[in-house]
Write an enzyme that holds these catalytic residues in place. Structure first.
Site, PDB file in Angstrom:
ATOM      1  CB  SER A  75      41.309  50.915  44.894  1.00 15.05           C
ATOM      2  OG  SER A  75      40.984  49.843  45.562  1.00 15.05           O
ATOM      3  CD  GLN A  76      47.353  53.785  41.620  1.00 15.77           C
ATOM      4  OE1 GLN A  76      47.625  52.961  41.733  1.00 15.77           O
ATOM      5  NE2 GLN A  76      47.752  54.686  40.653  1.00 15.77           N
TER       6      GLN A  76
END
Ligand code: SAH
Length: 232
Positions: A75-76
């Site tokens: 994930s970012q």
């Protein structure tokens, strides 16, 4: 925050994976509205470049999701920070000296789990893709992080260790699986992206008791889908 991980000097990186670059990411997250110093400190400490393929290591401190194989992504950083902050903010009080127990669904690279473990959370994580889990476990071991993990379909939660003070889901489903809310203790909090392939919202649920679950929407997000069953 006392970082609970063991870093060999080479784990600190150099050039585009150095401490200076991690510090810059933290400043960017702060500008992006992340205010919890505990979370920022964990992101400053955990070397994200060790959670991606070596070929992508130099991009690890960009605020972006990156491929980790098997069609999945790490994930970012902003999303990891926001979810962690939303969870920590809302965890119910635990017994003095005890660590909050949190279940993560979707181990992936292991980065989100490592951030939680670095914060002193007792982490249980479930992943449906065996190969991703094997690699993530190696990372936990080499960083000295005590994360319990299981190869299973996270729709089922992890009944043996329930109830959890918190649950964090890192893959999107149209609706929350019933075992997850069932395995949340009273007063517990659940963070999850809910929606389809094109539009998802990050939700935070508070389970007051079996009959009353309160829900708030935190942010629009984009996660890979939660899938059923397991693969090797
Ligand atoms: N938390 C991860 C994000 C990984 S992406 C990280 O920090 O890197 C989401 C992950 O959820 C993928 O690895 C995917 O295989 C996993 N996943 C999807 N459906 C699942 C399910 N039913 N049970 C367990 N894991 C699941």
């Amino acid at each position: 925050m006392t970082p609970r991980l063991r870093l060999q000097p080479e784990a600190l990186g150099s050039g585009l994976t150095s401490q200076r670059v991690r510090d810059r990411l933290v400043e960017r997250l702060r500008e992006g509205g992340i205010g919890d110093e505990r979370v920022l400190s964990a992101i400053r400490t955990v070397p994200r470049h060790l959670f991606v393929d070596e070929a992508l290591a130099t991009r690890a401190y960009e605020d972006t999701a990156l491929p980790i194989g098997h069609g999945q992504t790490i994930s970012q950083p902003w999303v990891v920070a926001r979810m962690t902050e939303a969870l920590l903010d809302a965890l119910p009080p635990v017994a003095p000296g005890a660590a909050p127990k949190v279940l993560e669904v979707g181990t992936g690279s292991g980065y989100q789990a490592a951030i939680l473990a670095a914060l002193g959370v007792e982490v249980y994580t479930v992943e449906r893709i065996g190969e991703l889990l094997r690699v993530a476990r190696k990372r936990f071991r080499s960083l000295g992080l005590n994360v319990r993990s299981k190869h299973d379909d996270g729709h089922l939660g992890w009944a043996e260790h329930a109830p959890f003070d918190g649950i964090i889901v890192t893959a999107a489903a149209a609706a929350l699986a019933a075992p997850l809310t069932a395995q949340l203790r009273e007063g517990g909090v659940l963070i999850a992206p809910v929606g389809g392939a094109n539009a998802q919202s990050l939700l935070r649920l508070r389970k007051h008791d079996e009959a009353r679950i309160e829900q708030e929407t935190l942010a629009p997000v984009m996660f890979v889908p939660m899938l059923a069953g397991t693969i090797d």
